[in-house]
Enzyme design. Structure first.
Site, short mmCIF file in Angstrom:
data_model
loop_
_atom_site.label_atom_id
_atom_site.label_comp_id
_atom_site.label_asym_id
_atom_site.label_seq_id
_atom_site.Cartn_x
_atom_site.Cartn_y
_atom_site.Cartn_z
N GLU A 114 0.82 -1.21 0.00
CA GLU A 114 0.00 0.00 0.00
C GLU A 114 0.86 1.26 0.00
O GLU A 114 0.49 2.28 -0.60
CB GLU A 114 -0.95 -0.03 1.19
CG GLU A 114 -2.02 -1.11 1.03
CD GLU A 114 -2.97 -1.20 2.20
OE1 GLU A 114 -4.18 -0.96 2.01
OE2 GLU A 114 -2.50 -1.52 3.31
N GLU A 134 -4.08 -9.49 3.37
CA GLU A 134 -4.80 -9.11 4.59
C GLU A 134 -6.01 -10.01 4.90
O GLU A 134 -6.26 -10.33 6.07
CB GLU A 134 -5.26 -7.65 4.51
CG GLU A 134 -4.17 -6.63 4.81
CD GLU A 134 -3.36 -6.23 3.58
OE1 GLU A 134 -2.65 -5.22 3.65
OE2 GLU A 134 -3.44 -6.95 2.55
#
Length: 266
Positions: A114, A134
């Site tokens: 990210e 995730e």
């Protein structure tokens, strides 16, 4: 130097006249992003917001960042999530006045991915592994991947990464333009600096304003383009650079004319 490298414990910082290089430096945990690193990245952003320069972000020991620090993440609760600890710093990095270059090597996962998505440019080595695992940990990629990734690679591939845990190798990341170049590890930082050199040859104000206009919402166009151009049309750099272009063009034309004449004289 405005930033003192000795003030940082999780980052290695090198500052030049036109750029700042930041190396994520927690090799014992594969450069996992913890609260201290986030705080230090905020300090970097504060400096670059006041004194805009190109930012190059890379990792150490053959790893960009393996993700957020799972030890810290395990203990976070609802109120911590609502603070948006990582998303806040990644948004700040994305909004820096000058371009951000992410030089990726090895693992670039979770929060590390990210962070890379928040950059304007991403280049990597053949050993890059980039993705967002995730959901396998019972959470979501909440620091930008859930919306940035679709813009970068399109919805089908973004869903494969986010919902099915796909981790991409360098060749596939290049094919879908998630990275724009693959370089052997010893050449990676040279390639990042070569890209920074290309940016440095442009007019800094034009680069800054173009980045802002590029990221403006769709409804702001074309008005924002027109207003931004109005600002640049009054800049001294515009007159100087255009005059230099015209002078060079005139000199080249003169030289091309003179060359046949000299041959005739021979």
């Amino acid at each position: 130097m405005a930033l003192n490298p000795e003030d940082f414990s999780t980052l290695l910082v090198e500052e030049r006249e036109d750029r700042l290089t930041v190396l994520l430096n927690r090799p014992e945990v594969r450069n996992a992003i913890d609260q201290q690193m986030v705080d230090e990245l905020h300090a970097v952003c504060a400096e670059l917001e006041q004194n805009p320069k190109v930012l190059i972000i890379a990792g150490t020991d053959g790893v960009f960042a393996s993700g957020a620090d799972i030890g810290q993440l395990r203990e976070r609760r609802r109120d911590d999530a609502l603070q948006g600890i990582n998303s806040t710093i990644f948004v700040r990095i994305a909004k820096l006045p000058m371009p951000v270059i992410a030089a990726l090597d090895g693992y670039c996962l979770g929060g590390g991915a990210e962070l890379a998505y928040a950059a304007d440019f991403r280049i990597g080595t053949p050993s890059v592994r980039i993705g967002n695992p995730e959901t396998g940990l019972g959470i979501l990629a909440a620091a930008g991947a859930s919306w940035r990734l679709k813009e970068l690679v399109g919805e089908p591939k973004a869903k494969e990464i986010l919902l099915a845990g796909a981790v991409l190798r360098a060749e596939e990341a290049l094919r879908i333009n998630l990275i724009t170049g693959i370089y052997e590890a010893p050449e990676l930082m040279d390639a990042a600096h070569a890209l920074a050199d290309r940016i440095a040859r442009q007019d800094p104000l034009a680069v800054r304003i173009t980045k802002s206009v590029f990221h403006a919402p769709a409804e702001a166009h074309p008005l924002i383009d027109t207003l931004a151009q109005g600002i640049l049309f009054e800049s001294q750099a515009k007159f100087d650079r255009m005059q230099a272009f015209l002078d060079k063009k005139g000199a080249d034309k003169k030289n091309n004319k003179a060359e046949p004449e000299s041959r005739t004289q021979k």
